[in-house]
Design an enzyme around this catalytic site. Structure first.
Site, PDB file in Angstrom:
ATOM      1  N   CYS A 129       0.815  -1.231   0.000  1.00 34.01           N
ATOM      2  CA  CYS A 129       0.000   0.000   0.000  1.00 34.01           C
ATOM      3  C   CYS A 129       0.842   1.272   0.000  1.00 34.01           C
ATOM      4  CB  CYS A 129      -0.918   0.016   1.212  1.00 34.01           C
ATOM      5  SG  CYS A 129      -1.968  -1.424   1.299  1.00 34.01           S
TER       6      CYS A 129
ATOM      7  N   HIS B 151      -4.534   6.809   4.059  1.00 37.98           N
ATOM      8  CA  HIS B 151      -4.747   5.502   3.422  1.00 37.98           C
ATOM      9  C   HIS B 151      -6.192   5.071   3.684  1.00 37.98           C
ATOM     10  CE1 HIS B 151      -4.004   1.596   1.904  1.00 37.98           C
ATOM     11  NE2 HIS B 151      -3.807   0.978   3.058  1.00 37.98           N
TER      12      HIS B 151
ATOM     13  N   ASN C 257     -10.097  -0.750  -0.149  1.00 36.69           N
ATOM     14  CA  ASN C 257      -8.650  -0.556  -0.059  1.00 36.69           C
ATOM     15  C   ASN C 257      -8.008  -0.997  -1.387  1.00 36.69           C
ATOM     16  OD1 ASN C 257      -5.915  -0.714   0.453  1.00 36.69           O
ATOM     17  ND2 ASN C 257      -6.119  -1.797   2.409  1.00 36.69           N
TER      18      ASN C 257
HETATM   19  N1  COA Z   1     -18.720 -10.357   7.300  1.00 36.58           N
HETATM   20  C1  COA Z   1     -19.284 -10.782   8.436  1.00 36.58           C
HETATM   21  N2  COA Z   1     -18.601 -11.164   9.523  1.00 36.58           N
HETATM   22  C2  COA Z   1     -17.270 -11.117   9.446  1.00 36.58           C
HETATM   23  C3  COA Z   1     -16.591 -10.682   8.294  1.00 36.58           C
HETATM   24  C4  COA Z   1     -17.385 -10.310   7.189  1.00 36.58           C
HETATM   25  N3  COA Z   1     -16.845  -9.889   6.033  1.00 36.58           N
HETATM   26  N4  COA Z   1     -15.279 -10.743   8.510  1.00 36.58           N
HETATM   27  C5  COA Z   1     -15.102 -11.191   9.763  1.00 36.58           C
HETATM   28  N5  COA Z   1     -16.317 -11.420  10.326  1.00 36.58           N
HETATM   29  C6  COA Z   1     -16.606 -11.896  11.677  1.00 36.58           C
HETATM   30  C7  COA Z   1     -15.470 -12.709  12.258  1.00 36.58           C
HETATM   31  O1  COA Z   1     -15.531 -14.066  11.818  1.00 36.58           O
HETATM   32  C8  COA Z   1     -15.727 -12.590  13.730  1.00 36.58           C
HETATM   33  O2  COA Z   1     -16.759 -13.466  14.086  1.00 36.58           O
HETATM   34  P1  COA Z   1     -16.704 -14.252  15.509  1.00 36.58           P
HETATM   35  O3  COA Z   1     -16.752 -13.144  16.537  1.00 36.58           O
HETATM   36  O4  COA Z   1     -17.922 -15.082  15.447  1.00 36.58           O
HETATM   37  O5  COA Z   1     -15.427 -14.984  15.513  1.00 36.58           O
HETATM   38  C9  COA Z   1     -16.293 -11.162  13.864  1.00 36.58           C
HETATM   39  O6  COA Z   1     -16.735 -10.802  12.549  1.00 36.58           O
HETATM   40  C10 COA Z   1     -15.278 -10.164  14.334  1.00 36.58           C
HETATM   41  O7  COA Z   1     -14.089 -10.347  13.571  1.00 36.58           O
HETATM   42  P2  COA Z   1     -12.815  -9.448  13.822  1.00 36.58           P
HETATM   43  O8  COA Z   1     -11.735  -9.885  12.892  1.00 36.58           O
HETATM   44  O9  COA Z   1     -12.513  -9.442  15.280  1.00 36.58           O
HETATM   45  O10 COA Z   1     -13.389  -8.027  13.397  1.00 36.58           O
HETATM   46  P3  COA Z   1     -12.703  -6.626  13.490  1.00 36.58           P
HETATM   47  O11 COA Z   1     -13.600  -5.691  14.170  1.00 36.58           O
HETATM   48  O12 COA Z   1     -11.277  -6.714  13.938  1.00 36.58           O
HETATM   49  O13 COA Z   1     -12.680  -6.171  11.970  1.00 36.58           O
HETATM   50  C11 COA Z   1     -11.208  -5.967  10.081  1.00 36.58           C
HETATM   51  C12 COA Z   1     -11.956  -6.923  10.999  1.00 36.58           C
HETATM   52  C13 COA Z   1     -10.401  -6.803   9.108  1.00 36.58           C
HETATM   53  C14 COA Z   1     -12.231  -5.134   9.346  1.00 36.58           C
HETATM   54  C15 COA Z   1     -10.275  -5.052  10.925  1.00 36.58           C
HETATM   55  O14 COA Z   1      -9.519  -5.843  11.820  1.00 36.58           O
HETATM   56  C16 COA Z   1      -9.344  -4.248  10.066  1.00 36.58           C
HETATM   57  O15 COA Z   1      -9.764  -3.443   9.278  1.00 36.58           O
HETATM   58  N6  COA Z   1      -8.040  -4.425  10.254  1.00 36.58           N
HETATM   59  C17 COA Z   1      -7.063  -3.702   9.473  1.00 36.58           C
HETATM   60  C18 COA Z   1      -7.037  -4.275   8.099  1.00 36.58           C
HETATM   61  C19 COA Z   1      -6.253  -3.431   7.160  1.00 36.58           C
HETATM   62  O16 COA Z   1      -6.237  -2.245   7.256  1.00 36.58           O
HETATM   63  N7  COA Z   1      -5.623  -4.112   6.219  1.00 36.58           N
HETATM   64  C20 COA Z   1      -4.916  -3.516   5.175  1.00 36.58           C
HETATM   65  C21 COA Z   1      -3.720  -2.838   5.640  1.00 36.58           C
HETATM   66  S1  COA Z   1      -2.986  -2.052   4.289  1.00 36.58           S
END
Ligand code: COA
Length: 326
Positions: free
Chosen positions: A113, A253, A283
């Site tokens: 990124c 970003h 993203n």
């Molecule tokens: N739809 C529905 N549910 C989803 C899902 C989706 N697309 N993706 C994950 N879940 C579920 C998970 O399975 C989990 O379920 P559980 O509680 O039953 O286990 C629940 O949602 C919470 O998951 P979690 O990973 O803890 O969610 P979060 O609040 O951390 O959000 C991201 C996940 C990926 C959105 C977040 O962590 C994020 O944005 N991280 C940074 C990613 C990023 O910026 N990446 C690129 C960097 S350049």
């Protein structure tokens, strides 16, 4: 005394728009979850056969037109991408040929990124040595080719898009590039990675398709993203001779709306001073900053006198920030 300036910007994305409701039909997710957790409503995804240069070239042409610079005048093309048309030649060389930028040297920067701001950082150093140069910096990705559409934890987050900027030196001009700061930490590389297609996991007849997909520890990335974007932004501001209070606009970003809001809070800026298009693009990796910059310019979100902070974070791990005086 000439300044290093952004002469023109451009961007392009596939016309195929995939909404959260479309994703609901192919995986166990919901529009509500995606909007609440990420701010994304739709993203652009290539159709079969579409490739990086199909978007890099129109983005570059738009930037060249805005800059009033001919492709033949370009001395250097830097592509921040990990998804060029081919492993070889470099994406910048493919773009060079299609633009007819015969005088230019082409090279790619693989910084996930952070690729566009890394490219700006390289352009800045070249221009300090040779102010006569015209440099095209491109950032973007066809990231959808590395998405596992059965993995809801990554597939909903990304989209395809490419942006570009022409950089050169001018006197008495706005849109100055005042400073760039960069950093990386390879020890944390496994938090966000694609296993395959490199020399460690080459493509053989037994190639595991799973190795072609982005793997990510989302929560860990979330924490590192905020910490490193704040740190590198402060470094860039210090280099530029500004304090955070003097920043009037932020182009962050576009990875997660909650990360963007936390950054705004850290920098004590209201959200109307922060450029956001994650709802329409998701993203796009190295595309987020140049696409947002182009849209910020063309929508007059940036106005003369603005002190603009751009900051990014990505796989590597890598991070970068740039300060512009608009
Ligand atoms: N739809 C529905 N549910 C989803 C899902 C989706 N697309 N993706 C994950 N879940 C579920 C998970 O399975 C989990 O379920 P559980 O509680 O039953 O286990 C629940 O949602 C919470 O998951 P979690 O990973 O803890 O969610 P979060 O609040 O951390 O959000 C991201 C996940 C990926 C959105 C977040 O962590 C994020 O944005 N991280 C940074 C990613 C990023 O910026 N990446 C690129 C960097 S350049």
């Amino acid at each position: 005394m000439k300044d290093i300036v952004i002469l023109g910007t451009g961007s392009a994305a596939p016309d195929n728009v995939v909404t959260n409701f479309d994703l609901e039909k192919i995986m166990d997710t919901s529009d509500e979850w995606i909007v609440q957790r990420t701010g994304i409503k739709s993203r652009h995804i290539v159709r079969p056969g579409e490739k990086f240069s199909d978007f890099a070239v129109p983005a570059a042409l738009q930037a060249l037109a805005a800059a009033g610079v001919e492709a033949a005048e370009l001395d250097l093309i830097i592509c921040g991408t990990m998804t060029p048309d081919h492993l070889m030649p470099a994406g910048a060389c493919s773009v060079q040929a299609l633009l007819g930028a015969t005088k230019a040297t082409g090279m790619d920067v693989c910084a996930a990124c952070s690729g566009f701001i890394y490219g700006l950082s390289i352009a800045e150093k070249y221009l300090k040595c040779d102010p006569e140069m015209h440099i095209l910096v491109i950032g973007g990705e066809i990231v959808s080719h590395h998405l596992d559409w059965e993995d809801r934890t990554t597939a909903v987050l990304f989209g395809d898009a490419v942006g570009a900027a022409v950089v050169g030196c001018r006197e008495n001009y706005g849109s100055k590039l005042k400073a760039v700061a960069t950093g990386s930490d390879g020890n944390l590389g496994r938090l966000l990675y694609i296993e395959g297609l490199g020399s460690a996991t080459p493509v053989t007849k037994d190639f595991n398709i799973d190795d072609n997909y982005i793997k990510m520890q989302g929560r860990e990335i979330f924490k590192h993203a905020i910490r490193n974007m704040v740190d590198v932004s402060n470094q860039a501001l210090e280099k530029a001779g500004y304090t955070v209070d003097q920043v009037t606009k932020i182009i962050p970003h576009q990875a997660n709306m909650r990360i963007i809001e936390m950054l705004a809070k850290q920098f004590k800026k209201p959200m109307d001073k922060v450029f956001v298009n994650i709802d329409r693009y998701g993203n796009s990796s190295a595309g987020t900053i140049p696409v947002a910059l182009n849209e910020a310019v063309r929508s007059n979100f940036l106005v003369p006198g603005d002190v603009v902070l751009m900051t990014v974070f990505g796989g590597g791990l890598t991070w970068a920030a740039a300060v512009l005086e608009w």
